[in-house]
Design a protein around this motif. Structure first.
Motif, PDB file in Angstrom:
ATOM      1  N   ALA A   1      -9.479  -1.159  -5.338  1.00 54.03           N
ATOM      2  CA  ALA A   1     -10.279  -0.151  -4.332  1.00 54.03           C
ATOM      3  C   ALA A   1      -9.779  -0.861  -2.997  1.00 54.03           C
ATOM      4  O   ALA A   1      -9.699   0.115  -2.068  1.00 54.03           O
ATOM      5  N   LEU A   2     -10.012  -2.189  -2.802  1.00 58.24           N
ATOM      6  CA  LEU A   2      -9.761  -2.658  -1.430  1.00 58.24           C
ATOM      7  C   LEU A   2      -8.231  -2.276  -1.020  1.00 58.24           C
ATOM      8  O   LEU A   2      -7.863  -2.072   0.229  1.00 58.24           O
ATOM      9  N   SER A   3      -7.119  -2.634  -1.880  1.00 63.39           N
ATOM     10  CA  SER A   3      -6.097  -2.258  -1.529  1.00 63.39           C
ATOM     11  C   SER A   3      -6.010  -0.792  -1.160  1.00 63.39           C
ATOM     12  O   SER A   3      -4.943  -0.651  -0.297  1.00 63.39           O
ATOM     13  N   GLN A   4      -6.344   0.216  -2.060  1.00 65.28           N
ATOM     14  CA  GLN A   4      -6.056   1.452  -1.653  1.00 65.28           C
ATOM     15  C   GLN A   4      -6.556   2.057  -0.467  1.00 65.28           C
ATOM     16  O   GLN A   4      -6.074   2.720   0.559  1.00 65.28           O
ATOM     17  N   MET A   5      -7.986   1.181  -0.072  1.00 66.80           N
ATOM     18  CA  MET A   5      -8.622   1.593   1.411  1.00 66.80           C
ATOM     19  C   MET A   5      -7.752   1.207   2.603  1.00 66.80           C
ATOM     20  O   MET A   5      -7.686   1.622   3.680  1.00 66.80           O
ATOM     21  N   TRP A   6      -7.304  -0.079   2.369  1.00 68.16           N
ATOM     22  CA  TRP A   6      -6.236  -0.876   3.373  1.00 68.16           C
ATOM     23  C   TRP A   6      -4.843  -0.032   3.501  1.00 68.16           C
ATOM     24  O   TRP A   6      -4.833   0.434   4.731  1.00 68.16           O
ATOM     25  N   ILE A   7      -4.540   0.576   2.517  1.00 71.86           N
ATOM     26  CA  ILE A   7      -3.309   1.722   2.652  1.00 71.86           C
ATOM     27  C   ILE A   7      -3.667   2.698   3.424  1.00 71.86           C
ATOM     28  O   ILE A   7      -3.089   3.329   4.471  1.00 71.86           O
ATOM     29  N   TYR A   8      -4.831   3.293   3.302  1.00 78.05           N
ATOM     30  CA  TYR A   8      -5.267   4.544   3.935  1.00 78.05           C
ATOM     31  C   TYR A   8      -5.745   4.208   5.401  1.00 78.05           C
ATOM     32  O   TYR A   8      -5.262   5.081   6.162  1.00 78.05           O
ATOM     33  N   GLY A   9      -6.296   3.082   5.430  1.00 83.51           N
ATOM     34  CA  GLY A   9      -6.418   2.525   6.774  1.00 83.51           C
ATOM     35  C   GLY A   9      -5.253   2.561   7.738  1.00 83.51           C
ATOM     36  O   GLY A   9      -4.929   2.943   8.948  1.00 83.51           O
ATOM     37  N   LEU A  10      -4.243   1.971   7.132  1.00 81.05           N
ATOM     38  CA  LEU A  10      -3.070   1.527   7.812  1.00 81.05           C
ATOM     39  C   LEU A  10      -2.341   2.704   8.306  1.00 81.05           C
ATOM     40  O   LEU A  10      -1.691   3.032   9.153  1.00 81.05           O
TER      41      LEU A  10
ATOM     42  N   ARG B   1       6.890   5.373   6.358  1.00 84.92           N
ATOM     43  CA  ARG B   1       7.172   6.106   5.333  1.00 84.92           C
ATOM     44  C   ARG B   1       6.730   5.285   3.728  1.00 84.92           C
ATOM     45  O   ARG B   1       6.485   6.222   2.617  1.00 84.92           O
ATOM     46  N   MET B   2       6.882   3.992   3.691  1.00 86.53           N
ATOM     47  CA  MET B   2       6.517   3.210   2.706  1.00 86.53           C
ATOM     48  C   MET B   2       4.797   3.621   2.323  1.00 86.53           C
ATOM     49  O   MET B   2       4.553   4.006   1.293  1.00 86.53           O
ATOM     50  N   VAL B   3       4.077   3.820   3.632  1.00 91.00           N
ATOM     51  CA  VAL B   3       2.658   3.893   3.418  1.00 91.00           C
ATOM     52  C   VAL B   3       2.379   5.242   3.127  1.00 91.00           C
ATOM     53  O   VAL B   3       1.356   5.540   2.157  1.00 91.00           O
ATOM     54  N   GLU B   4       3.292   6.111   3.613  1.00 90.17           N
ATOM     55  CA  GLU B   4       3.284   7.597   3.372  1.00 90.17           C
ATOM     56  C   GLU B   4       3.401   8.041   1.851  1.00 90.17           C
ATOM     57  O   GLU B   4       2.527   8.470   1.272  1.00 90.17           O
ATOM     58  N   LEU B   5       4.394   7.153   1.411  1.00 84.41           N
ATOM     59  CA  LEU B   5       4.526   7.511  -0.224  1.00 84.41           C
ATOM     60  C   LEU B   5       3.333   6.956  -0.916  1.00 84.41           C
ATOM     61  O   LEU B   5       2.867   7.742  -1.777  1.00 84.41           O
ATOM     62  N   PHE B   6       2.907   5.847  -0.781  1.00 81.25           N
ATOM     63  CA  PHE B   6       1.767   5.019  -1.204  1.00 81.25           C
ATOM     64  C   PHE B   6       0.465   6.085  -1.288  1.00 81.25           C
ATOM     65  O   PHE B   6      -0.335   6.593  -2.197  1.00 81.25           O
ATOM     66  N   ARG B   7       0.097   6.437  -0.073  1.00 74.80           N
ATOM     67  CA  ARG B   7      -0.943   7.255   0.373  1.00 74.80           C
ATOM     68  C   ARG B   7      -0.825   8.564  -0.387  1.00 74.80           C
ATOM     69  O   ARG B   7      -1.894   9.153  -0.924  1.00 74.80           O
TER      70      ARG B   7
ATOM     71  N   MET C   1      -1.855  -5.014  -6.785  1.00 75.40           N
ATOM     72  CA  MET C   1      -1.754  -4.297  -7.777  1.00 75.40           C
ATOM     73  C   MET C   1      -0.459  -3.594  -7.330  1.00 75.40           C
ATOM     74  O   MET C   1      -0.401  -2.549  -6.593  1.00 75.40           O
ATOM     75  N   ASP C   2       0.114  -3.433  -8.399  1.00 74.14           N
ATOM     76  CA  ASP C   2       1.450  -2.575  -8.530  1.00 74.14           C
ATOM     77  C   ASP C   2       1.181  -1.318  -9.028  1.00 74.14           C
ATOM     78  O   ASP C   2       0.522  -1.073 -10.075  1.00 74.14           O
ATOM     79  N   TYR C   3       1.621  -0.303  -8.342  1.00 70.53           N
ATOM     80  CA  TYR C   3       1.670   1.131  -8.705  1.00 70.53           C
ATOM     81  C   TYR C   3       2.753   1.856  -8.798  1.00 70.53           C
ATOM     82  O   TYR C   3       3.674   1.382  -8.171  1.00 70.53           O
ATOM     83  N   GLU C   4       2.962   2.745  -9.702  1.00 71.56           N
ATOM     84  CA  GLU C   4       3.943   3.609 -10.005  1.00 71.56           C
ATOM     85  C   GLU C   4       3.934   4.798  -8.922  1.00 71.56           C
ATOM     86  O   GLU C   4       2.890   5.531  -8.991  1.00 71.56           O
TER      87      GLU C   4
ATOM     88  N   ASN D   1       3.412  -2.289  -4.239  1.00 74.84           N
ATOM     89  CA  ASN D   1       2.012  -2.812  -3.948  1.00 74.84           C
ATOM     90  C   ASN D   1       1.662  -3.192  -2.603  1.00 74.84           C
ATOM     91  O   ASN D   1       2.561  -2.906  -1.856  1.00 74.84           O
ATOM     92  N   ARG D   2       0.416  -3.249  -2.295  1.00 72.99           N
ATOM     93  CA  ARG D   2      -0.016  -3.464  -0.942  1.00 72.99           C
ATOM     94  C   ARG D   2       0.669  -4.811  -0.275  1.00 72.99           C
ATOM     95  O   ARG D   2       1.160  -4.429   0.851  1.00 72.99           O
ATOM     96  N   ARG D   3       0.854  -5.584  -1.052  1.00 72.22           N
ATOM     97  CA  ARG D   3       1.519  -6.738  -0.382  1.00 72.22           C
ATOM     98  C   ARG D   3       2.902  -6.530   0.038  1.00 72.22           C
ATOM     99  O   ARG D   3       3.344  -7.009   0.972  1.00 72.22           O
ATOM    100  N   ASP D   4       3.639  -5.740  -0.719  1.00 76.79           N
ATOM    101  CA  ASP D   4       5.002  -5.248  -0.335  1.00 76.79           C
ATOM    102  C   ASP D   4       5.065  -4.683   1.218  1.00 76.79           C
ATOM    103  O   ASP D   4       5.888  -5.029   2.107  1.00 76.79           O
ATOM    104  N   ILE D   5       3.859  -3.792   1.306  1.00 79.66           N
ATOM    105  CA  ILE D   5       3.697  -3.237   2.682  1.00 79.66           C
ATOM    106  C   ILE D   5       3.374  -4.079   3.854  1.00 79.66           C
ATOM    107  O   ILE D   5       3.987  -4.111   4.986  1.00 79.66           O
ATOM    108  N   ALA D   6       2.469  -5.213   3.422  1.00 76.83           N
ATOM    109  CA  ALA D   6       2.084  -5.973   4.659  1.00 76.83           C
ATOM    110  C   ALA D   6       3.188  -6.747   4.572  1.00 76.83           C
ATOM    111  O   ALA D   6       3.397  -7.367   5.873  1.00 76.83           O
ATOM    112  N   ASP D   7       3.904  -7.601   3.832  1.00 77.81           N
ATOM    113  CA  ASP D   7       5.174  -8.434   4.050  1.00 77.81           C
ATOM    114  C   ASP D   7       6.084  -7.609   4.975  1.00 77.81           C
ATOM    115  O   ASP D   7       6.705  -8.299   5.703  1.00 77.81           O
TER     116      ASP D   7
END
Length: 229
Positions: A81-90, A162-168, A199-202, A214-220
């Motif tokens: 849940a935290l990971s997804q909210m972080w992605i949406y916020g970014l 684009r990474m964040v967009e794909l995730f979101r 959390m790894d997502y397909e 995963n969220r860490r890939d984007i943060a890094d």
């Protein structure tokens, strides 16, 4: 982190106590359009603060996972849940930056900046945002180096966007970017990454291919990009 997480080889992710979280917290907000907008800069800073907190939770999840040798459901659900909210916020922070760049450029190219400035209300002394927007527009109109810095910054930020967009799009809209009919097979379902606890997502892309992210890939990736700017 404890010594139990000190491998004798190079892991694919830096350990929690080796990450320089100040790169996002401090450097992100000093990019053009962020640094001269107090409120937008604060949103950029919040991305870095939340990243530090969530990363600690991710490693705590990984530790718990190894200790009990099965998925700790409550902890995994919280990190997801935290990971997804972080992605949406970014995504919203980057989208706001991208849209402002687009609007300013369109106004400049069409000769509409003067009219836009003239139409901004100037009788609300308590609305600091109006004054910020006016100053940004005036600087964009008069300073070619400012315009160039925004374009160069976007060239570096766009791959992150684009990474964040794909995730979101996969997790929030349950489709691939630009492909409403392309439906991911398990949107929002993640598995614990055994290296960093994220959390790894397909994720399904517009060409119909899946990739694991995963969220860490984007943060890094964001940290690496900010080092270049």
């Amino acid at each position: 982190m404890t010594d139990d997480f000190e491998p004798d080889y190079d892991p694919p992710y830096e350990l929690w106590d080796q990450i320089d979280f100040s790169i996002v917290t401090s450097e992100f907000r000093w990019l053009p359009l962020f640094k001269d907008d107090l409120w937008l800069g604060m949103q950029a800073m919040n991305v870095g603060i939340a990243d530090s907190v969530i990363t600690e939770h991710e490693y705590a999840l990984l530790r718990e996972y190894f200790e009990i040798e099965k998925t700790p459901l409550e902890s995994a659900m919280a990190v997801s849940a935290l990971s997804q909210m972080w992605i949406y916020g970014l995504y919203e922070v980057l989208r706001m930056w991208r849209d402002r760049r687009f609007q300013f450029k369109k106004l400049y190219d069409n000769g509409g900046i003067d009219l836009k400035i003239a139409n901004l209300p100037d009788d609300d002394a308590q609305n600091m945002s109006t004054d910020i927007r006016r100053k940004q527009l005036e600087l964009y109109r008069s300073d070619a180096s400012y315009r160039d810095s925004i374009e160069k910054t976007w060239e570096l930020l766009e791959p992150i966007f684009r990474m964040v967009e794909l995730f979101r799009i996969n997790l929030a809209k349950h489709c691939a970017p630009g492909k409403d009919g392309a439906i991911p097979r398990a949107p929002g379902y993640g598995r614990i990454n055994r290296w960093c606890g994220a959390m790894d997502y397909e994720l399904l892309d517009k060409d119909g291919y899946y990739q694991i992210m995963n969220r860490r890939d984007i943060a890094d990736a964001l940290r690496r990009t900010l080092k270049e700017i």
